[in-house]
Design an enzyme around this catalytic site. Structure first.
Site, PDB file in Angstrom:
ATOM      1  N   ALA A  39      76.843 -56.083  13.401  1.00  0.00           N
ATOM      2  CA  ALA A  39      76.248 -56.795  12.238  1.00  0.00           C
ATOM      3  C   ALA A  39      76.657 -56.226  11.171  1.00  0.00           C
ATOM      4  O   ALA A  39      77.159 -54.990  10.941  1.00  0.00           O
ATOM      5  CB  ALA A  39      74.821 -56.998  12.298  1.00  0.00           C
ATOM      6  N   VAL A  40      76.700 -57.037   9.974  1.00  0.00           N
ATOM      7  CA  VAL A  40      77.125 -56.389   8.717  1.00  0.00           C
ATOM      8  C   VAL A  40      75.831 -56.925   7.882  1.00  0.00           C
ATOM      9  O   VAL A  40      75.277 -57.906   7.703  1.00  0.00           O
ATOM     10  CB  VAL A  40      78.254 -57.355   8.161  1.00  0.00           C
ATOM     11  CG1 VAL A  40      78.653 -56.785   6.523  1.00  0.00           C
ATOM     12  CG2 VAL A  40      79.448 -57.196   8.961  1.00  0.00           C
ATOM     13  N   GLY A  42      73.935 -55.733   3.865  1.00  0.00           N
ATOM     14  CA  GLY A  42      73.997 -55.522   2.462  1.00  0.00           C
ATOM     15  C   GLY A  42      74.289 -53.918   2.059  1.00  0.00           C
ATOM     16  O   GLY A  42      75.125 -53.808   1.012  1.00  0.00           O
ATOM     17  N   MET A  43      73.978 -52.945   2.793  1.00  0.00           N
ATOM     18  CA  MET A  43      73.898 -51.564   2.597  1.00  0.00           C
ATOM     19  C   MET A  43      75.114 -51.221   3.651  1.00  0.00           C
ATOM     20  O   MET A  43      75.649 -50.173   3.150  1.00  0.00           O
ATOM     21  CB  MET A  43      72.595 -50.810   2.668  1.00  0.00           C
ATOM     22  CG  MET A  43      72.934 -49.477   2.417  1.00  0.00           C
ATOM     23  SD  MET A  43      71.340 -48.683   2.252  1.00  0.00           S
ATOM     24  CE  MET A  43      70.714 -48.512   4.108  1.00  0.00           C
ATOM     25  N   ASP A 155      60.898 -53.792   4.392  1.00  0.00           N
ATOM     26  CA  ASP A 155      61.585 -54.908   4.524  1.00  0.00           C
ATOM     27  C   ASP A 155      61.354 -55.604   5.855  1.00  0.00           C
ATOM     28  O   ASP A 155      62.387 -55.684   6.676  1.00  0.00           O
ATOM     29  CB  ASP A 155      63.242 -54.751   4.359  1.00  0.00           C
ATOM     30  CG  ASP A 155      64.100 -55.999   4.477  1.00  0.00           C
ATOM     31  OD1 ASP A 155      63.744 -56.813   4.044  1.00  0.00           O
ATOM     32  OD2 ASP A 155      65.230 -55.641   4.967  1.00  0.00           O
TER      33      ASP A 155
END
Length: 659
Positions: A39-40, A42-43, A155
């Site tokens: 997975a990709v 934002g950080m 989050d």
């Protein structure tokens, strides 16, 4: 299995094969072989990898290179990773290792094969109350451990709840955690996902306490019970506005017949005023258990109309989140000497009538028949008497008195014809003072009337005083905190002229304050006396080393040299830079110069002034114009100070004569 829901046929490995990732196939830090991208975010990007040293599969979280270039961000990332690694909780995705390989900064974490709660909600819509609570409780247990250790997740959302193939629930991605008492600037950017943000995160971005996680968990519970988010909108701004100005609706408005206890639970967790919510995940977990206790089996297993299980033809599968495995292990036979099939048959078959006996000759002793008849009659009477005794009211079941006050529990037990036996008191973080937390025998157990039932009653949370550990070494201070029933929390460092390096300056909360047992206490540790780093760039290495050591610093010379305008062999750069503040004994790294980079000078004679300047500047030179009296109005280069084709230091000045 979660609330009767099976999660065995999905995997978290959602590998993107459409793009070539340069890290796939590489070995990071000489240890971690990267196999696939999962997975990709934002950080960072998450990969499935193999630890070649321990031969185990793990998840590798690699920070994006753009963020890795920010030294302050990397330092905070590493510090928070170390803190999260201390959360040794079965419902938290564990951090095994942290390191860097060139420009790659990574975390090695536990790999969970399974799916996310988002996958479950996407596939099945609304869940049964039992499944929703079975997922929520371990999530709150994980967050509770983090909150008591001094951290906030910030989050929480279904994407960060992992459900393993073995049914275990784990909370992932503590990448946004911050110290509970730390206020961080986010330059106006609101972290987290808008659908799960608490109102105070919108009003005051950057500041958060455990109650923002409580709010997010309330939203997640609403979504599990109804299949929808409480606030929808065409844009994030609309959703944010609704979080600020509208209450989360009751789940029963969408799912008729849902118990009011669940409505109250959602309302408590998602109160717009933070002070009305449970103060942390541990408190919310206590409310969840209180709300669950009175619910009946029918209420817990009720299938909401929003559930998507109707798409499955197999009625047995209607309660599964993800299709069950086709192979179900069969229990071992009770008698190992019997074949398994025979044993199973014997356990499940009805008693068969005995085969007919061969005809006998008329007995010459009729007395035996009378004796046999009497024996049968007595046997039947004995069995009947036993059945009558068992079912004649001599036994009863232990009623459920959990979460009730001791006096109420006594009345209910006495009404059931039972006596109250030994009463044991214990501390509890989740049960209110004076409420019953356990019975022996447990609720529903079969017991003879007039027998006694032992009770365990909560004395509420244990309260202890924070000890004075100022001046103690960090390890000793942590031992003293644990001895008094507290946990060492976040450790930060500050300069101090009075407290020796490595010793504790202060605690938060301060010494003497009263806190619940198990609360994490933050520690501020001395970095020692501060030192202003002198500027030694351009100096001879020996002179630079002497000056730095005189200031109380340690010096290290980097093996690699760089091109620089500074003369060869001199100090070209220092890390940290001049005027930084370090503690006595800290290290300053010096990088030596190998002289300026030599660049071939292009031929610009005959070119226009603009073209000549552009060409020289692109080659790395500075340009100076010499027009004189004859070149005031000219635009053609007649001469250049360094002949074309020769080399000159990059960054040096080339003079062009214009006529």
């Amino acid at each position: 299995m979660i609330g009767g829901l099976s999660v065995t046929a999905r995997t978290l490995t959602c590998v993107d094969t459409t793009l070539q990732d340069p890290l796939v196939g590489q070995v990071l830090d000489g240890r971690y072989r990267v196999e696939a991208r999962i997975a990709v975010g934002g950080m960072a990007t998450v990969y499935r990898a193999v630890d070649t040293r321990l031969d185990r599969v793990l998840a590798l979280k690699v920070m994006h290179p753009a963020l890795a270039a920010d030294a302050a961000f990397v330092e905070r990332f590493i510090r928070e990773a170390k803190s999260v690694a201390r959360l040794a909780h079965p419902n938290v995705v564990q951090v095994f290792d942290q390191g860097a390989d060139g420009s790659y900064v990574y975390l090695a974490m536990e790999y969970i094969a399974g799916c996310t709660l988002r996958d479950v909600l996407r596939d099945r819509g609304a869940l049964q109350p039992r499944a929703a609570l079975d997922i929520l409780e371990p999530v709150l247990a994980a967050l509770g451990a983090a909150h008591r250790a001094g951290f906030v997740h910030r989050d929480m959302k279904p994407e960060n709840v992992l459900i393993g193939d073995d049914g275990r629930v784990k909370v992932a991605d503590f990448g946004l955690v911050r110290s509970v008492d730390t206020v961080t600037s986010t330059t106006g950017a609101v972290l987290g996902t808008v659908s799960y943000l608490a109102p105070e995160q919108i009003d005051q971005p950057g500041a958060a306490d455990p109650r923002v996680d409580v709010y997010a968990c309330g939203v997640v519970l609403y979504e599990m019970l109804t299949g929808d988010k409480p606030h929808e909108g065409d844009s994030p701004a609309i959703v944010l506005y609704k979080h600020l100005h509208e209450d989360v609706p009751a789940p029963s408005a969408l799912v008729p017949g849902l118990p009011f206890e669940l409505d109250e639970l959602v309302a408590s967790a998602t109160a717009r005023t933070p002070g009305v919510r449970p103060h942390d995940a541990v408190a919310l977990l206590g409310q969840v258990r209180e709300a669950r206790a009175p619910l009946t089996e029918e209420q817990l297993d009720a299938l909401p109309p929003q559930a998507l299980s109707g798409e499955h033809d197999n009625a047995e599968d209607r309660t599964s989140v993800i299709p069950r495995s086709l192979t179900v292990p069969r229990p071992l036979p009770v008698n190992e000497d019997e074949p398994a099939d025979d044993a199973a048959l014997h356990r499940t078959s009805r008693f068969q009538s005995p085969p007919p006996l061969p005809p006998r000759r008329r007995s010459v002793r009729p007395g035996r028949g009378v004796i046999a008849l009497v024996t049968v009659v007595l046997l039947v009477l004995g069995v009947g008497a036993g059945v009558w005794y068992i079912n004649s009211g001599q036994f009863t079941k232990v009623p459920s008195v959990l979460t009730q006050k001791e006096a109420e529990a006594r009345k209910r037990l006495e009404a059931a014809g039972l006596e109250v036996g030994k009463v044991r008191h214990t501390y509890s973080d989740t049960a209110g003072r004076g409420t019953v937390t356990e019975t022996d025998p447990g609720p529903g157990a079969r017991i003879r009337k007039n027998d006694s039932v032992a009770l365990t009653v909560s004395d509420g949370p244990e309260i202890v005083k924070v000890p004075n550990v100022q001046g103690a070494a960090l390890k000793k201070a942590e031992e003293l905190l644990k001895k008094d029933g507290l946990e060492p929390g976040l450790v930060t460092e500050e300069f101090s002229d009075e407290i020796a390096r490595g010793a504790v300056i202060s605690t938060d909360p301060e010494a003497g304050a009263q806190r619940r047992a198990g609360t994490a206490i933050s520690l501020v540790v001395s970095k020692g006396s501060p030192v202003d780093v002198p500027d030694v760039t351009g100096d001879d290495p020996d002179d630079a080393k002497a000056e730095l050591e005189e200031a109380g610093l340690t010096v290290k010379v980097a093996a690699e040299q760089v091109n620089s305008e500074v003369d060869k062999g001199k100090v070209a750069a220092q890390t940290p830079k001049a005027d930084s503040r370090l503690a006595v004994g800290d290290t300053v790294t010096l990088t030596l110069s190998k002289g300026p980079e030599m660049v071939e000078v292009p031929d610009v004679v005959g070119s226009s002034v603009d073209d000549a300047k552009s060409l020289l500047e692109q080659s790395g030179f500075k340009v100076d114009e010499d027009r004189g009296l004859l070149g005031l109005f000219g635009d053609t280069v007649k001469k250049q100070s360094v002949q074309a084709g020769k080399s000159a230091p990059k960054g040096s000045t080339i003079t062009i004569t214009i006529r």
